[in-house]
Design an enzyme around this catalytic site. Structure first.
Site, PDB file in Angstrom:
ATOM      1  N   ASP A 286      22.458  50.577 -59.282  1.00 54.86           N
ATOM      2  CA  ASP A 286      23.779  50.166 -59.277  1.00 54.86           C
ATOM      3  C   ASP A 286      24.223  50.304 -57.850  1.00 54.86           C
ATOM      4  O   ASP A 286      23.521  50.014 -56.942  1.00 54.86           O
ATOM      5  CB  ASP A 286      24.336  51.183 -60.197  1.00 54.86           C
ATOM      6  CG  ASP A 286      25.609  50.740 -60.899  1.00 54.86           C
ATOM      7  OD1 ASP A 286      26.094  49.678 -60.367  1.00 54.86           O
ATOM      8  OD2 ASP A 286      26.213  51.246 -61.970  1.00 54.86           O
ATOM      9  N   ASP A 290      31.571  53.988 -56.226  1.00 56.31           N
ATOM     10  CA  ASP A 290      32.314  53.145 -57.366  1.00 56.31           C
ATOM     11  C   ASP A 290      33.399  53.964 -57.894  1.00 56.31           C
ATOM     12  O   ASP A 290      33.057  55.074 -58.166  1.00 56.31           O
ATOM     13  CB  ASP A 290      31.420  52.553 -58.433  1.00 56.31           C
ATOM     14  CG  ASP A 290      30.515  51.697 -58.111  1.00 56.31           C
ATOM     15  OD1 ASP A 290      30.533  51.042 -56.922  1.00 56.31           O
ATOM     16  OD2 ASP A 290      29.459  51.449 -58.702  1.00 56.31           O
ATOM     17  N   ARG A 342      30.685  43.133 -52.064  1.00 58.53           N
ATOM     18  CA  ARG A 342      31.278  44.355 -52.426  1.00 58.53           C
ATOM     19  C   ARG A 342      31.402  45.377 -51.478  1.00 58.53           C
ATOM     20  O   ARG A 342      30.938  46.263 -51.396  1.00 58.53           O
ATOM     21  CB  ARG A 342      30.692  45.172 -53.643  1.00 58.53           C
ATOM     22  CG  ARG A 342      30.561  44.300 -54.888  1.00 58.53           C
ATOM     23  CD  ARG A 342      30.116  45.300 -56.100  1.00 58.53           C
ATOM     24  NE  ARG A 342      30.012  44.423 -57.348  1.00 58.53           N
ATOM     25  CZ  ARG A 342      29.517  44.899 -58.514  1.00 58.53           C
ATOM     26  NH1 ARG A 342      28.871  46.106 -58.549  1.00 58.53           N
ATOM     27  NH2 ARG A 342      29.311  44.240 -59.398  1.00 58.53           N
TER      28      ARG A 342
END
Length: 452
Positions: A286, A290, A342
């Site tokens: 992942d 986050d 990102r």
């Protein structure tokens, strides 16, 4: 005055180097002309305010009143003007105006006192976020203006001094006032972080495992020099007042290395080294760091995020409309490298992204979508396919400060919305590093660099 105005109009309306195409956005009075006036100096590197250029049709944009001897019908190649985009020389110069409009790709002309130029990729130089400079005396530039200030000495950050949102509407102090413990095993670390008591947890040595640890409120988790957490992530699930500092966390499968979610607030992640790899494909790991699901008042500072396709996500899904009014996140002085995209990706919320070094991103750098409002200040984008991107989710977000960044060897921004006027309410300008100094300062100071 009327005669002078007529002369100005005649000078710029009769510029016919290769074409008599009308200028779509031609300044027609002296007040407008004054907006475009550049420095009268003819020595050294000078900055062009490309945001004030006017369209000349096609890929051509015009800035008037460039000093020095310009080309004319009788002397079509006398100008010594050099033009630079993010420090890289454009050209060739002395181009036909019809070619600048139709072909572009950096062609330019110094003609009748004005500069007619095109961006290297035919983007709009008024909005692509790049820095345009020029010289008339043969000066070259291998780096970007603005001027470089002396390098900033990076000092270890104290646990009570988070910059930005983690210090608003309350403070983030972590485990101060609680017991200090040193842990050397996964079981000891789990017991400490899941305790209901305030605690300062010193992580020593290499700790390995799988899954994640659920960090409770009022904790400071601090890595001792040389320590690492391998395969195990940290999750702040609804907790508050947590500091994670100087931690090295690697190769967490299924979960992100650090996750902040479910209404967690007043969280500070500082001086951590977070990584996985890009050898296993996009779905094996992942992300690295986050933030989502109604989290709020978060600062992510001085972290090194690398070897990941998707290092930082703020806002987990287009459907999470309950994030609106939350997700206030400060992202400052982080070093992203060997990543795909990102850096971060954002949805909803208000994010302040300043003094970050984004190096070698194969996708987009800062993604701004789903109505997110992002202020950027003095970031340094290097070798980025799309530095700032608003168009990849269901709807775009809003950006301000794009002109303060440096875009070195990067392609154009893709910003589809009007510039935002939002700036964060906290004081941060005293902490800003000049954008040109960001690579040296941030690459030296980010990561698990604190002495513990």
């Amino acid at each position: 005055m009327s005669l002078l105005l007529l002369l100005v109009l005649l000078t710029f309306s009769k510029c016919k180097k290769g074409s008599d195409v009308a200028n779509p956005e031609n300044p027609t009075d002296l007040t407008e002309a004054a907006r475009y006036r550049e420095s009268s100096s003819t020595t050294g590197i000078k900055t062009i305010d490309a945001t004030k250029a006017s369209s000349d049709g096609g890929f051509s944009y015009k800035v008037i009143n460039i000093p020095g001897t310009s080309d004319s019908e009788s002397s079509p190649s006398v100008s010594t003007l050099k033009v630079f985009e993010n420090g890289k020389e454009l050209g060739p110069g002395h181009a036909m105006h019809a070619d600048i409009r139709s072909t572009g790709k950096g062609l330019f002309s110094h003609w009748a006192g004005g500069l007619y130029f095109s961006a290297s990729d035919n983007s709009d130089p008024r909005t692509n976020g790049r820095t345009y400079t020029y010289s008339l005396d043969g000066s070259n530039t291998g780096s970007i203006i603005p001027p470089v200030t002396p390098p900033v000495t990076v000092q270890p950050v104290q646990t009570s001094s988070a910059i930005g949102f983690a210090s608003m509407d309350g403070k983030t102090t972590g485990g101060i006032g609680g017991q200090t413990v040193t842990v050397t095993s996964l079981s000891a670390l789990k017991n400490a972080v899941e305790s209901s008591a305030a605690m300062i947890i010193m992580v020593s040595g290499k700790i390995t495992g799988t899954g994640y640890l659920n960090v409770k409120s009022n904790k400071s988790i601090i890595g001792v020099t040389g320590s690492s957490l391998e395969g195990v992530g940290l999750m702040m699930y609804g907790s508050s007042n947590v500091i994670v500092q100087n931690m090295t966390i690697r190769n967490v499968v299924t979960y992100s290395n650090i996750i902040i979610k479910e209404g967690a607030h007043h969280i500070w992640i500082d001086h951590c080294d977070l990584s996985s790899d890009r050898n296993h494909g996009w779905d094996y790991y992942d992300g690295l760091l986050d933030v989502g699901k109604r989290a709020d008042y978060v600062t992510l500072s001085w972290n090194r995020l690398h070897d990941s396709h998707i290092p930082m996500l703020i806002g987990f899904g287009d459907e999470n409309t309950d994030d609106i009014g939350r997700l206030r996140v400060t992202v400052n002085s982080n070093y992203f490298y060997n990543v795909s995209e990102r850096q971060p990706s954002t949805r909803f919320g208000y994010m302040h992204v300043f003094n970050n070094y984004l190096q070698n991103g194969s996708g987009y750098g800062i993604g701004v979508t789903m109505g997110a409002t992002v202020r950027t200040d003095n970031n340094y984008f290097e070798n980025q396919a799309i530095p700032i991107f608003t168009e990849y989710n269901a709807k775009p977000g809003y950006v301000s400060g794009a002109e303060t960044n440096i875009y070195a060897n990067s392609k154009a921004n893709r910003i589809s919305t009007a510039a935002s006027t939002w700036v964060p309410a906290y004081e941060y300008k005293s902490q800003l590093i000049a954008a040109a100094n960001v690579p040296a300062v941030v690459s030296a100071g980010a990561g698990a660099t604190l002495t513990r």
